[in-house]
Design an enzyme around this catalytic site. Structure first.
Site, short mmCIF file in Angstrom:
data_model
loop_
_atom_site.label_atom_id
_atom_site.label_comp_id
_atom_site.label_asym_id
_atom_site.label_seq_id
_atom_site.Cartn_x
_atom_site.Cartn_y
_atom_site.Cartn_z
N CYS A 82 0.80 -1.23 0.00
CA CYS A 82 0.00 0.00 0.00
C CYS A 82 0.84 1.28 0.00
CB CYS A 82 -0.92 0.04 1.21
SG CYS A 82 -1.62 -1.56 1.65
N CYS A 85 1.72 3.75 -2.99
CA CYS A 85 0.72 4.71 -3.48
C CYS A 85 0.29 5.70 -2.39
CB CYS A 85 -0.52 3.95 -3.91
SG CYS A 85 -0.95 4.22 -5.60
N HIS A 86 0.10 5.17 -1.19
CA HIS A 86 -0.50 6.00 -0.14
C HIS A 86 0.52 6.63 0.80
CE1 HIS A 86 -4.53 4.90 -1.31
NE2 HIS A 86 -4.08 3.68 -1.48
N MET A 123 -9.92 0.40 -6.66
CA MET A 123 -9.37 -0.35 -5.54
C MET A 123 -9.35 -1.85 -5.86
SD MET A 123 -8.38 -0.35 -2.33
CE MET A 123 -8.42 -1.38 -0.87
N HIS A 405 7.62 5.66 -19.43
CA HIS A 405 8.67 4.99 -18.63
C HIS A 405 9.88 4.79 -19.54
CE1 HIS A 405 10.89 2.11 -16.23
NE2 HIS A 405 10.11 2.40 -15.21
#
Ligand code: DHE
Length: 582
Positions: A82, A85-86, A123, A405
């Site tokens: 997680c 991203c967070h 999600m 990228h």
């Protein structure tokens, strides 16, 4: 080998990246739709933070019950899946914040269901996909109701503690003690072995296998070509002396808990003088002595985001590049969107020019003149261009594709548009060609002059060489094994066609590997520019290989197979890396 007319297709990537062990992030319902595309799935996994033992922060009234053991499990899952991203502190990065004021408003049951079923907004459905068990989800829903753990800082005391000068400069050879052609040596990342292999570019012989950091990431070379610097995801830097009879580590240090980048001073007069490493956690970079790795100066990157000028507590250091025009390191800070030109001519009175660019800076490289640095702000679909002569932003370019990228990108001489720099995309099959010649081709400079269509999304690296007529495009994160096992090659002299065709090289087939689902990744030329090497990256317990292609004929030249070649990914030819030839 087959030739294919490009087909425009955009492919979903989650399954591919999960198979690679890349973390899929948790995304809040309000988040933009990115859960099943490459932007979401190719997020950092802060695995080494997950190994730290962190205490439960001071309890608040109404906190859910959680044992220290459960909290440790929660930290591990959070940092691996997680935090990319967070954010480590849950204040948001590319994803929304998950701070307790927000999670408590939603409550346990909401969070548990959300983690289980995911949301159409992006999600991932951790429960119904089977990635997390019911118990793990229950635990994670309680975990994010607690205050986040803050991993420890890593300052001068910790760095000096970890620093080992294995062989001091005075005890090192005064001349090269081996018969290795150092400029044509390749340093190959053996990712899951935590090692690098040094492979001779002419004989393909493995000259040495050297232990390095965990999930080792990239290699960079000192300006003279003598010292090789390697960084692991655990922020361990190894400095290897290529002059020794058997090249080995002469110094090592840990510069944080999580890191991805290392570089050396390249400007005339400062060759081999300094090294620099940037970390994801803590958010900082450190300038070190280029002969010993002694840490000299640590600078935090915490501060304001360039546009809204709000404070960001953990802006990660992404790519770093040594300028050829000035005694400067170009340090790219992800979350604040700033490019820092760090002047190392007087590090006691350090001058840093802060360039406002774009959020989520990731990887990039120089144009063919080495004056301009082009870096992808990947989650914003842009490339920022910096003039390293004036230390100023030259342009911000929309690439037209999803999640550029480039690696270090590829420089080619376009038959109509002159010198261009190339990036492929993670999120779709497009390949953007950007004009880089403001003098000779002013109308084309800093614009996308052509878009090519390659095999599919999931591309990470493009490559060419000044002597080559080919542009190579990989797609290791594409979910289709037929695509990940191959490479697309465009002919530069055919770029005048309306929709240029590409040739497909069946690299995995040529490697003769039938087990697993190996991915072909990151082409790297030899010094002469007549061969390109590709990694065939298989699971840790299966056979991997390096496949060498003749650049003129596009035919198979050699396959390097050896039981020591465990999960080979990046390859760094000493000459091309130190001289920035790509
Ligand atoms: Fe990398 C370069 C970060 C996953 C192979 N990678 C970089 C750079 C950064 C970065 C910031 C630029 C360094 C520089 O130039 O100074 N990479 C990250 C991540 O955050 C990410 C997405 C997830 C993670 O948790 O680490 C990630 N990278 C990968 C992989 O899974 C790859 C494909 C395989 C591997 O070995 O881990 C991978 N990254 C590479 C390679 C380069 C790289 C080969 C250097 C390319 C070059 O040509 O210079």
């Amino acid at each position: 080998m087959r030739t294919t007319t490009a087909i425009r297709r955009t492919l979903l990537l989650t399954s591919a990246s999960l198979a690679l062990g890349l973390a899929a992030p948790m995304v809040s319902a309000q988040e933009q739709d990115h859960g099943d595309d490459a932007t979401a799935s190719y997020q950092p996994s802060m695995t080494t933070l997950g190994e730290l033992n962190l205490e439960i922060p001071g309890r608040k009234e109404g906190d859910p019950v959680m044992t220290q053991e459960e909290y440790d499990i929660g930290n591990k899952i959070y940092f691996e899946r997680c935090a990319g991203c967070h954010g480590v502190l849950r204040k948001g990065a590319t994803g929304k914040p998950l701070t307790t004021d927000l999670t408590r408003e939603n409550g346990f049951e909401y969070l548990r269901d959300f983690i289980t079923y995911g949301s159409p907004a992006g999600m991932p459905n951790w429960g119904t996909s089977g990635d997390l068990s019911e118990e793990q989800i229950d635990l994670m829903a309680r975990y994010i109701l607690l205050e986040p753990a803050s991993p420890p800082e890593f300052g001068m005391a910790e760095m000096r503690d970890s620093w080992q000068l294995v062989i001091p400069p005075e005890d090192r050879p005064t001349e090269k003690m081996n018969d290795i052609d150092i400029d044509n040596l390749f340093s190959v990342t053996l990712r899951d072995a935590g090692q690098i292999a040094l492979i001779d570019g002419a004989s393909y012989e493995i000259k040495a296998v050297i232990d390095t950091g965990y999930a080792v990431h990239i290699s960079r070379i000192s300006a003279s070509g003598r010292y090789l610097f390697v960084i692991g995801r655990d922020a361990r830097v190894n400095m290897i002396d290529l002059w020794m009879e058997e090249p080995a580590t002469v110094a090592e240090i840990k510069v944080g808990s999580e890191a991805r980048s290392v570089e050396t001073s390249k400007f005339e007069g400062f060759e081999d003088k300094y090294a620099i490493a940037g970390s994801y956690w803590p958010p900082q970079y450190v300038i070190m002595d280029g002969n010993t790795l002694e840490p000299l100066k640590i600078k935090s990157t915490r501060g304001m985001i360039y546009d809204d000028q709000e404070y960001h507590p953990e802006p990660r250091v992404a790519s770093i590049l040594g300028s050829h025009y000035k005694p400067e390191f170009i340090v790219n800070v992800k979350e604040t969107g700033k490019i820092l030109m760090v002047d190392y001519s007087d590090i006691k009175n350090l001058k840093v020019t802060e360039i406002e660019a774009e959020r989520f800076l990731h990887d990039g490289g120089l144009d063919s003149t080495k004056r301009y640095f082009l870096v992808a702000a990947n989650a914003r679909g842009k490339v920022a261009v910096v003039d390293t002569k004036d230390s100023k932003l030259t342009a911000l370019i929309e690439t037209g594709g999803e999640t550029p990228h480039p690696g270090r990108g590829a420089n080619i001489m376009h038959p109509t548009h002159g010198p261009v720099w190339v990036t492929s995309h993670l999120g779709d099959e497009t390949v953007a060609l950007i004009g880089t010649d403001p003098e000779g081709h002013p109308d084309q400079a800093w614009t996308v002059v052509q878009t090519l269509y390659s095999m599919g999304g999931g591309s990470l690296f493009v490559k060419s060489h000044p002597t080559s007529n080919h542009l190579y495009v990989d797609a290791p994160l594409n979910p289709d094994a037929d695509i990940t096992g191959t490479i697309a090659v465009f002919k530069i002299d055919e770029l005048t066609q309306e929709e240029p065709e590409y040739t497909v090289l069946p690299i995995v087939e040529w490697a003769g590997i039938t087990e697993g689902q190996p991915r072909v990744v990151q082409g790297e030329f030899n010094q002469e520019g007549n061969e390109i090497w590709f990694s065939v990256w298989n699971a840790k317990d299966l056979t991997s290989a390096i496949v060498v292609i003749d650049d003129k004929t596009l035919e198979l030249k050699h396959v390097i197979k050896d039981e020591r070649l465990v999960t080979p990914t990046g390859k760094f030819n000493v000459y091309n890396t130190r001289a920035d030839v790509y």
